[in-house]
Scaffold this motif. Structure first.
Motif, short mmCIF file in Angstrom:
data_model
loop_
_atom_site.label_atom_id
_atom_site.label_comp_id
_atom_site.label_asym_id
_atom_site.label_seq_id
_atom_site.Cartn_x
_atom_site.Cartn_y
_atom_site.Cartn_z
N ILE A 546 40.59 37.36 36.20
CA ILE A 546 39.65 36.54 35.33
C ILE A 546 38.79 35.82 35.95
O ILE A 546 37.66 35.42 35.55
N GLN A 547 39.36 34.83 36.93
CA GLN A 547 38.54 34.22 38.11
C GLN A 547 37.63 35.02 38.68
O GLN A 547 36.36 34.33 38.82
N MET A 548 37.85 36.08 39.32
CA MET A 548 36.57 36.82 39.69
C MET A 548 35.42 37.24 38.59
O MET A 548 34.45 37.05 39.10
N LEU A 549 36.07 37.62 37.70
CA LEU A 549 34.79 37.92 36.50
C LEU A 549 34.03 36.66 36.07
O LEU A 549 32.69 36.52 36.03
N ALA A 550 34.80 35.54 36.11
CA ALA A 550 34.04 34.22 36.07
C ALA A 550 33.14 33.94 37.03
O ALA A 550 31.92 33.35 36.65
N GLY A 551 33.50 34.17 38.26
CA GLY A 551 32.65 34.09 39.45
C GLY A 551 31.27 34.72 39.32
O GLY A 551 30.25 34.15 39.74
N TYR A 552 31.52 36.08 38.90
CA TYR A 552 30.03 36.96 39.08
C TYR A 552 29.25 36.38 37.57
O TYR A 552 28.06 36.63 37.75
N LEU A 553 29.94 36.02 36.61
CA LEU A 553 29.35 35.74 35.34
C LEU A 553 28.74 34.38 35.50
O LEU A 553 27.61 33.91 34.96
N LEU A 559 33.58 24.46 37.92
CA LEU A 559 34.18 24.13 36.53
C LEU A 559 34.22 25.18 35.45
O LEU A 559 34.96 25.44 34.84
N ALA A 560 32.97 25.88 35.18
CA ALA A 560 32.75 26.81 34.33
C ALA A 560 33.67 28.15 34.57
O ALA A 560 34.23 28.80 33.76
N ASN A 561 34.02 28.30 35.93
CA ASN A 561 35.00 29.26 36.41
C ASN A 561 36.47 28.87 35.85
O ASN A 561 37.29 29.59 35.43
N SER A 650 32.86 31.05 42.80
CA SER A 650 31.76 30.37 42.63
C SER A 650 30.68 30.75 43.93
O SER A 650 29.48 30.46 43.56
N MET A 651 31.24 31.10 45.05
CA MET A 651 30.57 31.56 46.04
C MET A 651 30.46 33.09 46.18
O MET A 651 30.73 33.50 47.65
N ALA A 652 30.98 33.65 45.31
CA ALA A 652 30.95 35.28 45.45
C ALA A 652 30.35 36.05 46.17
O ALA A 652 30.59 36.71 46.89
N ALA A 653 28.98 35.60 46.10
CA ALA A 653 28.09 36.63 46.83
C ALA A 653 28.30 36.28 48.31
O ALA A 653 27.90 37.27 49.01
N ASP A 654 28.58 35.11 48.72
CA ASP A 654 28.70 34.87 50.30
C ASP A 654 30.11 35.14 50.64
O ASP A 654 30.17 35.22 51.85
N MET A 655 31.06 35.42 49.93
CA MET A 655 32.43 35.29 50.18
C MET A 655 33.19 36.64 49.97
O MET A 655 33.74 37.36 50.72
#
Length: 798
Positions: A546-553, A559-561, A650-655
């Motif tokens: 769920i947190q992964m999906l939130a990170g990309y959305l 906080l939104a995550n 929240s830094m999914a693109a970088d991590m």
């Protein structure tokens, strides 16, 4: 019933049923959906409860229906009423008590869930005491409608259980205090918690025909408490010896737990290896595990039932689940040691076990926590410029291993349930059938007080259905009135609206469309993972996905995550627990309307007191909750993990994206879709039972099991579990049927009564702690830079 050869079923169909899988005939069978136009008249009894009651018969338990008819009586007294002052008074009181205690446990170094058995014991003691009140005059007769009956007791337990959760929404509120220097308005915060709890309740209620009413949906976790409720309230001449066994075991464990909990905490996790060699971090990582985030606890022995049964007593876990659990556990040890000592992702520059974000300047002698405030804007969003000028945070190698295996397991579970258990869950998607969608356009569909099935139609369908729970059939035959679906639908809609308004009221940064998506995931996951828990007793943690999906959305918005996770994950977790309690109510024959009332009240009361207790603990234990190891009494590891994932994703693109340092965390979701297919394919074509026994979703989850907490108790967990579910069940079936679940209930109840008393009396739950004097069996723990089991303490932990 014929006794089978130990360890084997007599046919492929039986092995599939015993494992919680569908047989090939189930997979190929067409949906049996009765036509609403047919009119039935019940002419003669189709179902006879007395013929289903095989209580106490000495036979090897091989499937869910055997448990329901051999361990629990299939009979009822409809004249007993739960609608009493005493039931409401004790239900509300225990709901407050349970919600407070569960929130305390949330901030403990090991995740511990309040046992329903514990609340059953407490409720029984007070209920029986109230039945002694003199019944002079109408007021006292109203207070004491003697005697204290099983329906009142079931009502009390259901209400207390609905409150005995630590709402995920309190995690984000605690995280905002600990890491973001925010304190949302108390009124808005309470409504946030209430709405997030009731969303899951509404969904679970609408899916009860799939998750609760079938026999195969056993919910094994419930059998101890139902067995206990029966024993406490049936004719004492019938249950005298069983009651004696229960109270003897209860009393022994109550007194015993004083020793490992306070006087001799070395017994929480005794490691012969660490006692022999106390200056080696390798041995700490492998054999240590009596303190939070210390080590893997391999070959340690625990004598503390609180930790052995921290996530549920091993005595009720089905052998199939227990076996897959053990395989995953052993692979977890190999995986974690390989990741760390192979120095993958620079693992040796960080703690062996931790859920925090670390700075690149960390090394093996000094662990530097990542300064998240340096990369956040005033609106608590990721500052891309500051991130580019600094560095991307690191995670421990073991935590990455946990994320990879858990993510694989999550998608593997969806595929596994689809392949093996489609016949069990397909009714949950019945509303998507073209014929059902067509009905949405018909005016009669929206006039819910007209049309539809008559009571006699519903009764006939239930009694003729061989797949439904005999206890549910009996209740239908006796005329218990079902709760209309629109009651649950109203709860769902109202909580959805309140939740949406709350998101904007507390400035969560979660947009309306993200909120809607999170709720859609909650519905789908409650169906799939709720069915998995009902069949196997295994509860999957969906929070990472769920947190992964939130990170990309919602990139750049931690906080939104977290708020996305509150509704997407908390809804699933709460829905599973409430579905579990619906099964308890079904097995103790509590009327559906009484169950609905108890769960609604319990969920609301629990939400309020979850919030109150969270505020108190965070204020009094602020520094300990932010530390890496915490203490052996308080720990912020759960909040740390929640915040860590929110910031990291929240830094999914970088991590985590393809090409980034931790790309396999994301790619693992894709791999998980394919993992169960080879075993399913091989079983379908070879019928070799080994392939049917292997549940890759369970194995994969347990491959990350040891990433957090007190791990020294797990060896004892497996020894007790296999003794009960293999030896007793197959070779001493008489003892198993009569006493296994009852003894499990006694161990849970005695332990948790003692732990509750000690949480306030000596552990600082109400203020100052009163530690036992330091001696060889109590070396002071991490507060004195030591591990309880004498394994070497890592000075880099600070």
């Amino acid at each position: 019933m014929a006794e089978k050869r130990p360890g084997f079923a007599s046919s492929d169909a039986e092995i599939s049923e015993s494992l919680g899988h569908t047989s090939s005939r189930d997979i190929e069978k067409e949906a049996n959906i009765p036509s609403p136009e047919l009119t039935y008249v019940v002419e003669s009894p189709i179902f006879d409860a007395s013929k289903e009651d095989h209580f106490g018969e000495e036979a090897v338990i091989s499937d869910a229906k055997d448990v329901l008819t051999h361990v629990i009586h299939v009979d009822d007294d409809p004249s007993l009423s739960p609608w009493t002052f005493r039931a409401f008074f004790l239900g509300i009181g225990l709901a407050v008590f349970a919600s407070v205690l569960q929130e305390i446990y949330y901030f403990k170094p090991q995740a511990i869930y309040i046992s329903i058995v514990f609340m059953t014991v407490v409720g029984y003691a007070i209920g029986e005491a109230m039945s002694l009140i003199p019944r002079y005059g109408p007021i006292l007769k109203f207070i004491n409608p003697f005697p204290f009956n099983s329906k009142e007791h079931g009502f009390i337990v259901i209400m207390a259980s609905a409150a005995a959760t630590n709402a995920v929404s309190t995690e984000i509120l605690a995280a905002q205090k600990l890491y973001y220097n925010q304190d949302p308005n108390a009124g808005a915060a309470i409504f946030l918690v209430i709405s997030s709890q009731l969303l899951g309740f509404g969904i679970a209620g609408l899916l009860r025909s799939v998750l609760v009413q079938p026999s195969r949906m056993l919910w094994p976790i419930n059998i101890p408490v139902v067995s206990l409720l029966e024993t406490l309230h049936r004719d004492k001449s019938e249950t005298r010896f069983r009651l004696k066994v229960f109270w003897i075991v209860f009393g022994i464990i109550f007194v015993w737990e004083i020793i490992p909990e306070w006087i001799f905490p070395l017994l929480q996790g005794l490691s012969i290896f660490c006692l022999a060699k106390q200056n080696n971090l390798l041995w700490t990582n492998l054999f240590g595990g009596s303190s939070g985030n210390e080590g893997l606890g391999f070959l340690s022995i625990s004598f503390d039932w609180q930790y052995i049964a921290s996530l549920g007593s091993p005595m009720w876990v089905p052998l199939y689940t227990l076996t897959n659990n053990l395989i995953g556990y052993l692979l977890c040890i190999v995986l974690f040691m390989g990741l760390y000592y192979g120095n993958l992702w620079e693992s040796q520059n960080f703690p062996f076990l931790s859920q925090l974000l670390f700075d690149e300047s960390s090394n093996s002698t000094l662990f530097v926590e990542y300064n998240t405030s340096a990369i956040l804007t005033a609106n608590n969003e990721i500052n891309s410029t500051a991130l580019a000028e600094g560095s991307v945070p690191y995670l421990t190698g073991t935590y990455i291993g946990y994320l990879i295996t858990t993510n694989m397991g999550c998608t593997a579970a969806l595929v596994h349930m689809f392949l093996w258990n489609w016949s069990d869950i397909k009714a949950g998607f019945f509303f998507l059938h073209p014929a059902q969608l067509k009905k949405l356009l018909q005016p009669s569909f929206w006039i819910f007080w007209k049309g539809g099935k008559t009571k006699e139609q519903h009764k006939r369908e239930v009694l003729e259905n061989p797949d439904l729970d005999p206890h549910y059939k009996m209740m239908v035959q006796e005329g218990y009135e079902e709760v209309p679906n629109w009651w649950y639908a109203n709860v769902l809609v109202l909580s959805f609206v309140v939740g949406l308004a709350t998101c904007y009221g507390v400035k969560s940064t979660l947009p309306w469309w993200g909120y809607i998506i999170s709720n859609i995931f909650a519905f789908v996951f409650i169906l799939f993972f709720g069915a998995q828990m009902g069949l196997t007793g295994f509860q999957f943690n969906q929070q990472p996905i769920i947190q992964m999906l939130a990170g990309y959305l919602h990139p750049g918005k931690p906080l939104a995550n977290m708020y996305f996770t509150v509704f997407g994950f908390n809804g699933v977790q709460q829905g599973q627990w409430l579905a579990r309690d619906l099964k308890v109510a079904q097995l103790v024959h509590l009327s559906p309307k009484a169950t609905f009332t108890a769960q609604m009240l319990g969920a609301v009361i629990g939400a309020i007191f979850n919030y109150v207790m969270m505020e108190t603990i965070v204020a009094n234990q602020f520094d300990i909750l932010k530390s890496i190891e915490g203490s052996n009494i308080w720990s912020g590891q759960n909040v740390q993990q929640y915040n860590t994932l929110a910031v990291a994703w929240s830094m999914a693109a970088d991590m985590f994206s393809v090409g980034a340092r931790y790309q396999w965390v994301t790619l693992s979701y894709l791999l998980g879709f394919f993992v169960p297919i080879p075993f399913w394919f091989l079983y379908r074509h070879t019928k070799i039972r080994f392939f049917a026994y292997m549940n890759l979703s369970i194995i994969l989850w347990y491959m990350g099991w040891l990433f957090v907490g007190v791990n020294a108790s797990i060896g004892s967990y497996f020894v007790i579990g296999f003794f009960a579910q293999y030896y007793l069940r197959l070779y001493r079936p008489g003892l198993f049927v009569k006493y296994n679940y009852l003894v499990s209930a006694a161990l849970d109840g005695g332990t948790q009564v003692l732990v509750f008393i000690f949480s306030f009396a000596v552990f600082g739950g109400s203020g100052a702690a009163h530690n036992f004097p330091v001696w060889a069996g109590n070396n002071g723990g991490v507060g004195n830079s030591k591990n309880l089991d004498y394994c070497m303490y890592n000075p880099a932990n600070g």
